[in-house]
Scaffold this motif. Structure first.
Motif, PDB file in Angstrom:
ATOM      1  N   GLU A  74     -94.802  48.970-100.288  1.00 58.92           N
ATOM      2  CA  GLU A  74     -93.824  49.702-101.203  1.00 58.92           C
ATOM      3  C   GLU A  74     -92.895  50.878-100.217  1.00 58.92           C
ATOM      4  O   GLU A  74     -92.138  51.363-100.778  1.00 58.92           O
ATOM      5  N   GLY A  75     -93.464  50.723 -99.044  1.00 60.64           N
ATOM      6  CA  GLY A  75     -92.702  51.736 -98.207  1.00 60.64           C
ATOM      7  C   GLY A  75     -93.318  51.308 -96.909  1.00 60.64           C
ATOM      8  O   GLY A  75     -93.906  50.256 -96.563  1.00 60.64           O
ATOM      9  N   LEU A  76     -92.785  51.949 -95.930  1.00 64.17           N
ATOM     10  CA  LEU A  76     -93.278  52.043 -94.439  1.00 64.17           C
ATOM     11  C   LEU A  76     -94.011  53.275 -94.177  1.00 64.17           C
ATOM     12  O   LEU A  76     -93.666  54.319 -94.597  1.00 64.17           O
ATOM     13  N   TYR A  77     -94.900  53.293 -92.953  1.00 66.53           N
ATOM     14  CA  TYR A  77     -95.441  54.350 -92.403  1.00 66.53           C
ATOM     15  C   TYR A  77     -94.595  54.587 -91.126  1.00 66.53           C
ATOM     16  O   TYR A  77     -94.382  53.842 -90.545  1.00 66.53           O
ATOM     17  N   VAL A  78     -94.653  56.030 -90.803  1.00 70.22           N
ATOM     18  CA  VAL A  78     -94.249  56.234 -89.297  1.00 70.22           C
ATOM     19  C   VAL A  78     -95.207  57.081 -88.929  1.00 70.22           C
ATOM     20  O   VAL A  78     -95.669  58.234 -89.291  1.00 70.22           O
ATOM     21  N   LEU A  79     -95.741  56.520 -87.827  1.00 75.73           N
ATOM     22  CA  LEU A  79     -97.151  57.021 -87.157  1.00 75.73           C
ATOM     23  C   LEU A  79     -96.633  58.408 -86.379  1.00 75.73           C
ATOM     24  O   LEU A  79     -95.860  58.467 -85.672  1.00 75.73           O
ATOM     25  N   LEU A  80     -97.510  59.708 -86.869  1.00 76.51           N
ATOM     26  CA  LEU A  80     -97.251  60.871 -86.206  1.00 76.51           C
ATOM     27  C   LEU A  80     -98.119  61.280 -84.984  1.00 76.51           C
ATOM     28  O   LEU A  80     -97.826  61.550 -84.167  1.00 76.51           O
ATOM     29  N   GLU A  81     -99.660  60.808 -85.362  1.00 79.23           N
ATOM     30  CA  GLU A  81    -100.345  61.209 -84.214  1.00 79.23           C
ATOM     31  C   GLU A  81    -101.502  60.021 -84.407  1.00 79.23           C
ATOM     32  O   GLU A  81    -101.844  59.229 -85.361  1.00 79.23           O
ATOM     33  N   GLY A  82    -101.916  59.825 -83.231  1.00 78.54           N
ATOM     34  CA  GLY A  82    -103.128  58.928 -83.116  1.00 78.54           C
ATOM     35  C   GLY A  82    -102.595  57.120 -82.668  1.00 78.54           C
ATOM     36  O   GLY A  82    -101.265  57.189 -82.457  1.00 78.54           O
ATOM     37  N   TYR A  83    -103.420  56.401 -82.609  1.00 78.38           N
ATOM     38  CA  TYR A  83    -103.239  55.193 -82.185  1.00 78.38           C
ATOM     39  C   TYR A  83    -103.946  54.210 -83.366  1.00 78.38           C
ATOM     40  O   TYR A  83    -104.751  54.055 -84.019  1.00 78.38           O
ATOM     41  N   VAL A  84    -103.060  53.098 -83.858  1.00 83.43           N
ATOM     42  CA  VAL A  84    -103.377  52.005 -84.693  1.00 83.43           C
ATOM     43  C   VAL A  84    -103.265  50.609 -84.082  1.00 83.43           C
ATOM     44  O   VAL A  84    -102.282  50.428 -83.510  1.00 83.43           O
ATOM     45  N   LYS A  85    -104.104  49.941 -84.543  1.00 81.25           N
ATOM     46  CA  LYS A  85    -103.907  48.448 -83.968  1.00 81.25           C
ATOM     47  C   LYS A  85    -103.636  47.729 -85.257  1.00 81.25           C
ATOM     48  O   LYS A  85    -104.117  47.956 -86.274  1.00 81.25           O
ATOM     49  N   VAL A  86    -102.668  46.798 -85.088  1.00 82.59           N
ATOM     50  CA  VAL A  86    -102.248  45.638 -86.189  1.00 82.59           C
ATOM     51  C   VAL A  86    -102.834  44.490 -85.920  1.00 82.59           C
ATOM     52  O   VAL A  86    -102.517  43.971 -84.622  1.00 82.59           O
ATOM     53  N   ILE A  87    -103.659  43.925 -86.895  1.00 76.67           N
ATOM     54  CA  ILE A  87    -104.141  42.809 -86.696  1.00 76.67           C
ATOM     55  C   ILE A  87    -103.915  41.794 -87.745  1.00 76.67           C
ATOM     56  O   ILE A  87    -103.739  42.125 -88.899  1.00 76.67           O
TER      57      ILE A  87
END
Lengths: 244, 244
Positions: free
Chosen positions: B57-70
């Motif tokens: 229902e929306g989007l995220y804007v990453l502010l801190e840290g690292y994310v892996k998309v799998i």
DNA sequence: CGGCTCATTGACTCAGCTCAATATCGGTGG
DNA sequence: CCACCGATATTGAGCTGAGTCAATGAGCCG
């Protein structure tokens, strides 16, 4: 090259564009301006619309025919990045990321395409954000598609990848006949190989095995799926890490 | 969950966003409205921001840290679609193509992200087409990147792919020490394997061979490049079809 | 100290690549 | 119409990169 309206009048071109979802919301007069800013051209089969590395000053909107977009690595090994048909814009990455074409586009069949200068198109998008949103959707869908392919090449065997490619092509470009589904695009074994990240020999071997099984019927640059369900089964069947 | 402004004031969040190229041209007051429409949250390492298949229902804007998309296939085999860092938006495909998340996003380190409802963001884009153009650029760049990876997985051997992955990671997330370049992200062998489309065993073998050669130094979820140039050479060296 | 996750290493196997030879199609020109 | 050619396709033989299976080792946390 030359701006032209032979046979195809400007208003007809506007109608053609408005038939594509991308431009549905755009007012006809602005579309006409866009068309006037650009040109249209034809390419015989085999000719390149543009080459990887060429500077990009605009985008193409494919009106007729089919185009394969190929990317080559330093050693000349190629992979097909995309197969495009009527209504699809080409050169988007170069346009939006503001860089030379990252791939080459080759006409698979005789083609006709409209060329629009990048600056004009950008301004058009600024004035018509609905179209920009459509464009975002298009890019998102392409991104999704490429991610799916990346996953497939990473985890699936060639046999299954080839089956998937055929099934997908049949869905997009297949013509139903009483013999089965025939691919309308004249793809060589090598092109098929580039579509699934393998070599033409492997493709040839697999296709012939399937032909012996009666699943397909082969010709020179011609493939007929006689038992699509068999290929679908092969494509979808889930396998455990070890032949489960 | 709850809307909040603990520690981080709204105006500070606005400044954070404006530091990212994506939002540079956006007027602060509209950004503030966007932020008010959304919420922000934190995730500990290992936790998922969203799962493949979840409705978006929306989007995220990453502010801190690292994310892996799998992304995972039917049999559970996974591939890393993307490694995201601060400033990068997540969930764009779902947002623009209007479908459930096509992949899962897992926090690699403790993360903080802003969530923005899709409708608010779409309206924002309609009012600020310059931002939409920025977004188009971002998607075009991602598309380019994925195409490159697809080509690599299709035509390069694992050894070379792994070298490239390491070099690239070092460039984006490497910290220079007197010993060499250290990857700041705690990647397991398996995650590395998912990044280059292979298995953890193969990664382990290659890394250890390189360690014996003195090119890298290994630890648990830790990699130090002691001779980056050697890896670069391996990554870039062009090879003819057969060991030329 | 157990018990977990993560990593290493060996042995074996095979899918798919490479190398090489031959076959077939389609067009072209004599 | 036939001969010839280049592009495309098939098929075999052999090799090997990388996957699979299996077992052990090493670091980390409660």
């Amino acid at each position: 090259m030359g701006r032209g309206k032979p046979g195809t009048g400007e208003s007809q071109m506007v109608e053609t564009l408005r038939a594509y979802p991308l431009f549905r919301e755009a007012p006809p007069e602005d579309l006409a301006a866009l068309i006037r800013a650009g040109t249209w051209r034809m390419w015989p089969a085999g000719r390149f619309l543009f080459l990887e590395g060429d500077p990009a000053e605009g985008l193409y909107v494919l009106l007729e025919g089919y185009v394969k977009v190929i990317q080559a690595d330093a050693a000349g090994q190629e992979a097909v990045a995309q197969m495009a048909g009527p209504g699809e814009p080409l050169g988007l990455i170069a346009l939006f990321a503001d860089q030379p074409y990252p791939a080459s586009a080759q006409a698979m069949t005789p083609c006709r395409a409209l060329w629009i200068p990048g600056t004009a198109f950008r301004e058009f998008l600024l004035r018509h954000p609905e179209v920009a949103l459509r464009m975002l959707r298009l890019l998102a869908e392409r991104l999704h598609e490429v991610h799916r392919r990346l996953l497939e090449v990473s985890v699936l065997r060639v046999e299954r990848r080839l089956a998937r490619v055929l099934v997908r092509l049949a869905g997009r470009l297949g013509r139903r006949t009483e013999e089965g589904i025939e691919l309308m695009l004249p793809l060589s074994r090598e092109e098929l190989a580039e579509l699934c990240g393998t070599r033409l020999h492997t493709v040839s071997r697999l296709l012939n095995r399937w032909q012996r099984a009666g699943w397909v019927r082969l010709g020179r640059r011609r493939i007929l799926l006689r038992q699509p369900h068999a290929l679908v089964a092969l494509a979808e069947e889930l396998e455990g890490p070890r032949g489960l």
